[in-house]
Write an enzyme that holds these catalytic residues in place. Structure first.
Site, PDB file in Angstrom:
ATOM      1  N   GLY A 113       0.832  -1.144  -0.097  1.00 53.20           N
ATOM      2  CA  GLY A 113       0.107   0.182   0.089  1.00 53.20           C
ATOM      3  C   GLY A 113       0.683   1.228  -0.113  1.00 53.20           C
ATOM      4  O   GLY A 113       0.399   2.381   0.285  1.00 53.20           O
ATOM      5  N   SER A 114       1.898   1.371  -0.282  1.00 53.10           N
ATOM      6  CA  SER A 114       2.739   2.495  -0.343  1.00 53.10           C
ATOM      7  C   SER A 114       2.196   3.553  -1.566  1.00 53.10           C
ATOM      8  O   SER A 114       2.278   4.785  -1.129  1.00 53.10           O
ATOM      9  CB  SER A 114       4.191   2.381  -0.621  1.00 53.10           C
ATOM     10  OG  SER A 114       4.556   1.786  -1.914  1.00 53.10           O
ATOM     11  N   ASN A 115       1.621   2.856  -2.270  1.00 51.57           N
ATOM     12  CA  ASN A 115       0.881   4.069  -3.595  1.00 51.57           C
ATOM     13  C   ASN A 115      -0.215   4.542  -3.096  1.00 51.57           C
ATOM     14  O   ASN A 115      -0.527   5.547  -3.158  1.00 51.57           O
ATOM     15  CB  ASN A 115       0.862   3.271  -4.715  1.00 51.57           C
ATOM     16  CG  ASN A 115       2.169   3.017  -5.629  1.00 51.57           C
ATOM     17  OD1 ASN A 115       2.803   4.252  -6.144  1.00 51.57           O
ATOM     18  ND2 ASN A 115       2.708   2.086  -5.692  1.00 51.57           N
ATOM     19  N   LYS A 118     -16.515 -13.303 -10.124  1.00 48.89           N
ATOM     20  CA  LYS A 118     -16.062 -12.212  -9.871  1.00 48.89           C
ATOM     21  C   LYS A 118     -17.270 -11.067  -9.876  1.00 48.89           C
ATOM     22  O   LYS A 118     -17.094 -10.048  -9.336  1.00 48.89           O
ATOM     23  CB  LYS A 118     -15.092 -12.046 -11.011  1.00 48.89           C
ATOM     24  CG  LYS A 118     -14.261 -10.573 -11.135  1.00 48.89           C
ATOM     25  CD  LYS A 118     -13.481 -10.580 -12.384  1.00 48.89           C
ATOM     26  CE  LYS A 118     -12.048 -11.426 -11.980  1.00 48.89           C
ATOM     27  NZ  LYS A 118     -10.886 -10.745 -12.488  1.00 48.89           N
ATOM     28  N   ARG A 124      -5.149  -8.252  -9.283  1.00 46.17           N
ATOM     29  CA  ARG A 124      -6.366  -9.071  -9.887  1.00 46.17           C
ATOM     30  C   ARG A 124      -6.950  -8.347 -11.345  1.00 46.17           C
ATOM     31  O   ARG A 124      -6.916  -7.322 -11.516  1.00 46.17           O
ATOM     32  CB  ARG A 124      -7.565  -8.911  -8.811  1.00 46.17           C
ATOM     33  CG  ARG A 124      -8.321 -10.008  -8.868  1.00 46.17           C
ATOM     34  CD  ARG A 124      -9.256  -9.992  -7.420  1.00 46.17           C
ATOM     35  NE  ARG A 124      -8.469 -10.638  -6.459  1.00 46.17           N
ATOM     36  CZ  ARG A 124      -8.283 -11.855  -6.536  1.00 46.17           C
ATOM     37  NH1 ARG A 124      -8.867 -12.648  -7.273  1.00 46.17           N
ATOM     38  NH2 ARG A 124      -7.479 -12.640  -5.445  1.00 46.17           N
ATOM     39  N   ASN A 142      -4.089   2.356 -13.814  1.00 48.53           N
ATOM     40  CA  ASN A 142      -3.284   1.424 -13.134  1.00 48.53           C
ATOM     41  C   ASN A 142      -1.674   1.601 -13.235  1.00 48.53           C
ATOM     42  O   ASN A 142      -1.277   2.365 -14.240  1.00 48.53           O
ATOM     43  CB  ASN A 142      -3.435  -0.022 -13.633  1.00 48.53           C
ATOM     44  CG  ASN A 142      -2.483  -1.174 -13.019  1.00 48.53           C
ATOM     45  OD1 ASN A 142      -2.378  -1.464 -11.825  1.00 48.53           O
ATOM     46  ND2 ASN A 142      -1.723  -1.939 -13.943  1.00 48.53           N
ATOM     47  N   HIS A 193       2.124   0.381 -13.235  1.00 49.70           N
ATOM     48  CA  HIS A 193       2.691  -0.941 -13.435  1.00 49.70           C
ATOM     49  C   HIS A 193       4.409  -1.043 -13.338  1.00 49.70           C
ATOM     50  O   HIS A 193       4.833   0.018 -14.010  1.00 49.70           O
ATOM     51  CB  HIS A 193       2.164  -1.547 -14.798  1.00 49.70           C
ATOM     52  CG  HIS A 193       2.845  -3.103 -14.936  1.00 49.70           C
ATOM     53  ND1 HIS A 193       2.543  -4.053 -14.359  1.00 49.70           N
ATOM     54  CD2 HIS A 193       3.875  -3.424 -15.662  1.00 49.70           C
ATOM     55  CE1 HIS A 193       3.045  -5.202 -14.786  1.00 49.70           C
ATOM     56  NE2 HIS A 193       4.227  -4.855 -15.573  1.00 49.70           N
TER      57      HIS A 193
HETATM   58  C1  GAR Z   1       3.709  -1.415  -7.227  1.00 45.52           C
HETATM   59  O1  GAR Z   1       5.117  -1.328  -7.556  1.00 45.52           O
HETATM   60  C2  GAR Z   1       2.851  -1.696  -8.782  1.00 45.52           C
HETATM   61  O2  GAR Z   1       3.893  -0.982  -9.591  1.00 45.52           O
HETATM   62  C3  GAR Z   1       2.826  -3.105  -8.662  1.00 45.52           C
HETATM   63  O3  GAR Z   1       2.608  -3.514  -7.209  1.00 45.52           O
HETATM   64  C4  GAR Z   1       3.196  -2.713  -6.373  1.00 45.52           C
HETATM   65  C5  GAR Z   1       2.404  -2.250  -5.268  1.00 45.52           C
HETATM   66  O4  GAR Z   1       3.084  -1.597  -4.325  1.00 45.52           O
HETATM   67  N1  GAR Z   1       1.804  -3.428  -9.462  1.00 45.52           N
HETATM   68  C6  GAR Z   1       1.630  -4.525 -10.491  1.00 45.52           C
HETATM   69  O5  GAR Z   1       2.728  -5.167 -10.526  1.00 45.52           O
HETATM   70  C7  GAR Z   1       0.632  -4.687 -11.277  1.00 45.52           C
HETATM   71  N2  GAR Z   1       0.779  -5.392 -12.392  1.00 45.52           N
HETATM   72  P1  GAR Z   1       2.537  -0.822  -2.913  1.00 45.52           P
HETATM   73  O6  GAR Z   1       1.704  -1.906  -2.425  1.00 45.52           O
HETATM   74  O7  GAR Z   1       3.623  -0.499  -2.084  1.00 45.52           O
HETATM   75  O8  GAR Z   1       1.884   0.154  -3.639  1.00 45.52           O
END
Ligand code: GAR
Length: 185
Positions: free
Chosen positions: A12-14, A65, A91, A107, A109
């Site tokens: 969850g840092s984002n 889903k 997901r 999203n 990525h």
């Molecule tokens: C992030 O690095 C994001 O880019 C990646 O999951 C991480 C979540 O980090 N997403 C994917 O790989 C999507 N295909 P966070 O939980 O610290 O935000």
């Protein structure tokens, strides 16, 4: 002020970067809902700190889903969500959310798409031996990490430590997500 829903599955840092930017008025927006598909995820502790309302569920409790996506979409309707930000939500978004929120879901990525789609992009890029890594933000459609690209940022790294690539990438992710959301809203 725009109303954002963040979807996350883990750390969850984002989510925290977005919630902090809203709290500090660096984003003219409010996180009105955090959707989490893993009840024990650390992001839930972060949400408590910010007082963000949470919708947490286990997909295995639903036959389809479309069942849990209907619950999510109904809640987002009630909250009048303008923009959905997937932030480590591991997901595929299904038909219900795409039909009701398509064109409003983005999203982030950890690769320069279209290279290295999927859940292990950083590890695959390190394994491949690339020298330029990056982050992509894109619209979400029915394909895996395949929607139209909104923003990308690259960085150079010459080594084989995927933890370090994750660390460098996340610093960029947090900045790029805020900048991009700001432009979109
Ligand atoms: C992030 O690095 C994001 O880019 C990646 O999951 C991480 C979540 O980090 N997403 C994917 O790989 C999507 N295909 P966070 O939980 O610290 O935000």
């Amino acid at each position: 002020m725009k109303r954002i829903a963040v979807f996350a599955s883990g750390n969850g840092s984002n989510y925290e970067a977005i919630a902090t930017a809203c709290a500090n008025h660096n984003l003219d927006a409010e996180v009105v809902l955090l959707v989490v598909d893993k009840p024990g995820a650390y992001v839930l502790q972060r949400a408590e700190k910010f007082g963000t309302p949470v919708l947490a569920f286990s997909p295995k409790d639903y036959a389809f889903k479309s069942d849990y996506e209907t619950i999510i979409a109904d809640r987002m309707d009630e909250l009048k969500v303008d923009l959905v930000c997937l932030a480590g939500y591991m997901r595929i978004i299904g038909d219900v959310l795409l039909s009701r929120y398509g064109g409003r879901i983005i999203n982030i990525h950890p690769s320069l798409l279209p290279a290295f789609r999927g859940a292990h992009a950083v590890e695959q890029a390190v394994e491949y031996g690339v020298k330029v890594y990056g982050i992509t933000i894109h619209w979400v459609d029915a394909t895996l990490d395949g929607g139209k690209i909104i923003a990308q940022r690259a960085f150079e790294y010459d080594g084989n430590d995927s933890e370090e690539v994750h660390r460098l990438g996340q610093i960029i992710e947090h900045q790029l997500y805020i900048e991009t959301i700001n432009k979109l809203i």
